[in-house]
Scaffold this active site. Structure first.
Site, PDB file in Angstrom:
ATOM      1  CG  ASP A 252      -1.944   1.109   1.186  1.00  0.00           C
ATOM      2  OD1 ASP A 252      -3.027   0.861   0.652  1.00  0.00           O
ATOM      3  OD2 ASP A 252      -1.646   2.218   1.685  1.00  0.00           O
ATOM      4  CB  ILE A 253       1.126   4.132  -2.323  1.00  0.00           C
ATOM      5  CG1 ILE A 253       1.488   3.210  -3.510  1.00  0.00           C
ATOM      6  CG2 ILE A 253       1.913   5.426  -2.417  1.00  0.00           C
ATOM      7  CD1 ILE A 253       1.086   3.754  -4.855  1.00  0.00           C
ATOM      8  CD  GLU A 295      -4.413   4.225  -1.348  1.00  0.00           C
ATOM      9  OE1 GLU A 295      -4.621   4.574  -0.182  1.00  0.00           O
ATOM     10  OE2 GLU A 295      -5.252   4.366  -2.266  1.00  0.00           O
TER      11      GLU A 295
END
Length: 392
Positions: A252-253, A295
């Site tokens: 996950d960004i 994301e």
């Protein structure tokens, strides 16, 4: 029967030509050249019954249209298989054939010479394409297509040999006697059969490409080209039928909303695409990578243990953190966090492992972000960003 074929064959080819031209506008298949070829051949076969035209003019138009048709078939095969077009070679065949056809039709008025020059040129045009592209036919539908094209070449050249053997240069051959002969009937009958087989082969490629296009659209994320949730689930179902071992990486960004808010959604899309590109270049062959939405990304690594998947995730984390962004100048790096889990024998599906990886990802976020958390019991002190926790 010959009179019936004189109209049935052009109609038959014209219908397929229109179908191919239409398919070339709405389907994923490249069928336009097939449409051009079939329509050209349809008009060429119709020329002998257009009695309002002078015979020499009708003959030259027919020969030009046949050459156009076979040239278009070669273009269509090259479009389909992505191989060399050999345009110079095939154009040279056309340029060499035209003087012989012009002499036979306009000067000598020799139908025998006209048929020999025309059939030989058409056969060579398609032969060049088949020989250069046969090794590129990998899919079953492509192999069938090339095989039928080869049959068209073989029929054209074999028919030419028989025609030369059956006729004499000194005897003379009139258009009327040729069109009313059994040979002309069998020529049109053979052309009809091969035309039908070739058309079915082309239609098979169109259907194949259309179905594949819809399948890709339904299983692929349009922004990144990775699998979407549906494609990932189907891929995992197939992969776990043969071997249940494997690991899951959930990425996950970090603070992605901040990227969108500060730099715009175009910048956010660029970050997502860059992450997907790094993911694609990092994972091994046979792994499945998907964008689960926003994301968040997930990777299934068949045959890998959690510790091995953690090393891969750490390599991805470092590569992503080191990226330079032309829109980003405030000194705060764009990073990602990862949770890693292994499939267990008691898991009903990969999603059980994904849930555990999600819990590890949550720990990574709570622990400061930009780190990898792997379920397990071995220490990872050698790499401070790679933290290992025990399975609850």
């Amino acid at each position: 029967m010959t009179d019936h074929f004189a109209f049935i064959l052009p109609f038959f080819m014209a219908v397929f030509g229109i179908i191919f031209l239409t398919a070339g506008t709405w389907s994923a298949a490249r069928a336009t050249w097939w449409g051009v070829g079939y329509l050209s051949a349809a008009v060429a076969f119709l020329m002998p019954v257009l009695t309002f035209l002078p015979v020499p003019l009708a003959a030259m138009i027919a020969n030009l249209l046949f050459l156009t048709a076979f040239f278009a078939y070669g273009e269509a095969l090259a479009d389909r298989l992505g191989g060399p077009r050999l345009r110079r070679v095939r154009l040279l065949v056309v340029l060499l054939a035209l003087p012989f056809l012009g002499h036979a039709v306009l000067i000598a008025a020799d139908l025998r010479q006209e048929i020999i020059a025309g059939d030989l040129a058409c056969g060579l045009l398609l032969l060049a394409s088949v020989v250069s592209l046969v090794r590129r036919a990998v899919l079953p539908v492509d192999r069938v297509l090339v095989a039928v094209a080869a049959m068209v070449v073989a029929e054209t050249l074999l028919r030419l040999v028989l025609f030369v053997a059956m006729t004499s240069a000194s005897a003379g051959l009139s258009t009327e006697s040729y069109l009313s002969s059994s040979y002309a009937f069998y020529v049109q009958m053979g052309a009809s059969m091969l035309t039908f087989l070739l058309a079915l082969s082309v239609l098979a490629t169109i259907v194949h490409d259309t179905v594949l296009g819809h399948r890709t659209a339904s299983e692929q994320d349009p922004l990144t080209g990775l699998l979407n949730r549906r494609g990932f689930d189907l891929g995992c179902d197939r992969a776990t039928r043969s071997r249940a071992l494997g690991a899951v990486v959930l990425g996950d960004i970090d603070r992605f909303k901040r990227v969108n808010d500060h730099f715009g959604h175009a910048a956010g899309d660029d970050v997502i695409r860059r992450f997907a590109d790094l993911l694609r270049s990092t994972i091994p062959e046979g792994a499945l990578a998907a964008r689960f939405g926003g994301e968040e990304f997930v990777v299934f690594l068949p045959g890998l243990a959690a510790a091995e998947a953690g090393v891969l995730a750490e390599r991805l984390r470092e590569a992503f953190a080191a990226q330079a962004w032309i829109f980003h100048d405030d000194g705060v790096p764009i990073t990602a966090s990862f949770g890693v889990s292994a499939l267990a024998a008691s898991d009903h599906s990969v999603h059980d492992a994904i849930q555990r990886a999600d819990a590890r990802l949550y720990e990574a976020k709570c622990g400061g972000r930009n780190r990898v958390v792997v379920e397990g019991q071995n220490s990872a002190a050698a790499n401070p960003s790679l933290r290992v926790v025990s399975i609850n």
